[in-house]
Design a protein around this motif. Sequence first.
Motif, PDB file in Angstrom:
ATOM      1  N   ASN B  93       0.859  -1.181   0.000  1.00 24.77           N
ATOM      2  CA  ASN B  93       0.000   0.000   0.000  1.00 24.77           C
ATOM      3  C   ASN B  93       0.896   1.232   0.000  1.00 24.77           C
ATOM      4  OD1 ASN B  93      -2.802   0.957   0.139  1.00 24.77           O
ATOM      5  ND2 ASN B  93      -2.141   1.925   2.029  1.00 24.77           N
ATOM      6  N   THR B  98      -2.971   8.591  -2.155  1.00 27.58           N
ATOM      7  CA  THR B  98      -3.609   7.955  -3.304  1.00 27.58           C
ATOM      8  C   THR B  98      -4.259   6.627  -2.949  1.00 27.58           C
ATOM      9  OG1 THR B  98      -1.650   6.694  -3.949  1.00 27.58           O
ATOM     10  CG2 THR B  98      -1.840   8.955  -4.796  1.00 27.58           C
ATOM     11  N   GLY B  99      -3.762   5.980  -1.915  1.00 27.01           N
ATOM     12  CA  GLY B  99      -4.285   4.672  -1.553  1.00 27.01           C
ATOM     13  C   GLY B  99      -3.942   3.576  -2.546  1.00 27.01           C
ATOM     14  N   LYS B 100      -2.981   3.825  -3.414  1.00 22.99           N
ATOM     15  CA  LYS B 100      -2.654   2.839  -4.451  1.00 22.99           C
ATOM     16  C   LYS B 100      -1.989   1.603  -3.859  1.00 22.99           C
ATOM     17  CE  LYS B 100      -0.078   5.642  -6.911  1.00 22.99           C
ATOM     18  NZ  LYS B 100       0.782   6.102  -8.024  1.00 22.99           N
ATOM     19  N   LEU B 101      -2.325   0.462  -4.448  1.00 24.99           N
ATOM     20  CA  LEU B 101      -1.643  -0.783  -4.120  1.00 24.99           C
ATOM     21  C   LEU B 101      -0.795  -1.200  -5.316  1.00 24.99           C
ATOM     22  CD1 LEU B 101      -3.727  -0.911  -1.769  1.00 24.99           C
ATOM     23  CD2 LEU B 101      -3.775  -3.382  -2.141  1.00 24.99           C
ATOM     24  N   ILE B 102       0.447  -1.554  -5.048  1.00 27.33           N
ATOM     25  CA  ILE B 102       1.345  -2.066  -6.076  1.00 27.33           C
ATOM     26  C   ILE B 102       1.501  -3.559  -5.846  1.00 27.33           C
ATOM     27  CG2 ILE B 102       3.624  -1.911  -7.119  1.00 27.33           C
ATOM     28  CD1 ILE B 102       1.899   0.604  -7.412  1.00 27.33           C
TER      29      ILE B 102
END
Lengths: 113, 113
Positions: B93, B98-102
């Motif tokens: 996370n 942005t809360g983006k997960l990679i």
Amino acid sequence: NAGVTQTPKFRVLKTGQSMTLLCAQDMNHEYMYWYRQDPGMGLRLIHYSVGEGTTAKGEVPDGYNVSRLKKQNFLLGLESAAPSQTSVYFCASKERLDSGELFFGEGSRLTVL
Amino acid sequence: GESVGLHLPTLSVQEGDNSIINCAYSNSASDYFIWYKQESGKGPQFIIDIRSNMDKRQGQRVTVLLNKTVKHLSLQIAATQPGDSAVYFCAENQRGNTGKLIFGQGTTLQVKP
């Protein structure tokens, strides 16, 4: 409670055609994401949205556009489809910024000939 | 840039044995990791998460271990069952707003009867 719903589930396009994938969530989540999944590549982020009316680019945004006019919907558009966009597309949403729990749709399989 | 990666693309285990799926990450500032399970034809599902203030976290039949020194995490599944057959992804996370997960590339777990 449907969760995250993607339409269509399958689509075949010819090179140069356009289409829109629709993602709808009924959980009142702020954060929504579009990923593509290709063999051996895992999930790659295309675009995302942190709230209604906002969109931003992810890792692989080229050739795609998105819109988030309503909080529950996140649309992914392909203006001129290319064979390289053949993939399985997943939409996901989550409730809070600091949560790692994404809720995914069942996926949309797109083939571009 | 940040990345997470899995060590083995495929893991085959006997039913009843324990499974260990490994993942490495590159950014020493990363502080929140999540494991997902993806069954054939479905979207990924959240399994368990761990933050950097913990070394270990347990769920039902699953344990996640985090070694910040070597930037490595693992998912352990006890008494592996046929229903555990799936692709497993580790994800990070991203910090920020942005809360983006990679996601990593995924490990396919095959359970032999």
